[in-house]
Design a protein around this motif. Sequence first.
Motif, mmCIF file in Angstrom:
data_model
loop_
_atom_site.group_PDB
_atom_site.id
_atom_site.type_symbol
_atom_site.label_atom_id
_atom_site.label_comp_id
_atom_site.label_asym_id
_atom_site.label_seq_id
_atom_site.Cartn_x
_atom_site.Cartn_y
_atom_site.Cartn_z
ATOM 1 N N SER A 32 0.886 -1.172 -0.025
ATOM 2 C CA SER A 32 -0.104 -0.029 -0.054
ATOM 3 C C SER A 32 0.688 1.250 0.213
ATOM 4 O O SER A 32 0.655 2.147 -0.775
ATOM 5 C CB SER A 32 -1.018 -0.095 1.279
ATOM 6 O OG SER A 32 -1.734 1.162 1.175
ATOM 7 N N SER A 36 1.214 4.169 -2.934
ATOM 8 C CA SER A 36 0.874 5.496 -2.840
ATOM 9 C C SER A 36 2.066 6.479 -3.403
ATOM 10 O O SER A 36 1.732 7.683 -3.732
ATOM 11 C CB SER A 36 1.135 6.019 -1.250
ATOM 12 O OG SER A 36 2.218 6.168 -0.821
ATOM 13 N N GLY A 136 -3.637 4.108 3.625
ATOM 14 C CA GLY A 136 -3.037 4.303 2.052
ATOM 15 C C GLY A 136 -4.010 3.730 1.248
ATOM 16 O O GLY A 136 -5.008 3.165 1.526
ATOM 17 N N PRO A 137 -3.623 3.322 0.049
ATOM 18 C CA PRO A 137 -4.528 2.582 -1.057
ATOM 19 C C PRO A 137 -4.721 1.288 -0.452
ATOM 20 O O PRO A 137 -3.559 0.539 0.169
ATOM 21 C CB PRO A 137 -3.505 2.560 -2.181
ATOM 22 C CG PRO A 137 -2.382 3.845 -2.148
ATOM 23 C CD PRO A 137 -2.396 3.976 -0.693
ATOM 24 N N VAL A 174 -2.907 11.846 0.735
ATOM 25 C CA VAL A 174 -2.208 10.232 0.456
ATOM 26 C C VAL A 174 -2.723 9.564 -0.730
ATOM 27 O O VAL A 174 -2.018 8.967 -1.401
ATOM 28 C CB VAL A 174 -2.310 9.702 1.667
ATOM 29 C CG1 VAL A 174 -1.739 8.233 1.428
ATOM 30 C CG2 VAL A 174 -1.210 10.355 2.870
ATOM 31 N N ASN A 175 -3.964 9.588 -0.836
ATOM 32 C CA ASN A 175 -4.690 8.764 -1.816
ATOM 33 C C ASN A 175 -5.289 9.325 -2.927
ATOM 34 O O ASN A 175 -5.861 8.910 -3.976
ATOM 35 C CB ASN A 175 -6.038 7.964 -1.022
ATOM 36 C CG ASN A 175 -5.623 7.201 0.012
ATOM 37 O OD1 ASN A 175 -5.060 6.088 -0.210
ATOM 38 N ND2 ASN A 175 -5.680 7.549 1.229
#
Length: 178
Positions: A32, A36, A136-137, A174-175
């Motif tokens: 993840s 990012s 995060g993702p 962040v995303n």
Amino acid sequence: MTLPHFADVPPHGARLRVPAAPLEIERQRLRSLERSGLVDTGDEERFDRLTRRAQAHFGVTAAVISLIARDHQYLKSVVGPVPRTIRREDAFCNITIQGEEPLVVPDLREDRRFQESPLVVGAPFIRFYAGVPLRGPGGWFIGSMCILDTEPRDLSSTDQVHLRRLADEAELEVNAPV
């Protein structure tokens, strides 16, 4: 004769949910973080404006947006005298990402987890920490939005709400696709 209790056995055909092993969780978290695309990428105004707002609002020595990599913490944004990179094992935010809730430590010298930290016993002599984990993702915790001070202090419930709102903004960044 006592019969066995089968309440915890899934019905026929159902799959038993087995929690992911800690190594697999860390592997997914690091994936993840990689997705990012933020580690070691330098300053960006979209993050710096949030740390400046946090430092000004709370009147603290430092405000940071951290990212926890495999073996180090990288500060995506930092306002104040805090090293940009430190060993993961010395990072307060490494503890923050292990839970869903904010981590507030009024006096780091009185908390066994942190009292021997190089950042507490040496420069910049941090005493107060409050951090909110950032997803995060894929929803994994990859870092945190935090404030630090060289004096012990408390964080009111109103201030905790404000810090969480700043963290929510940081998480959106962040995303955000770049």
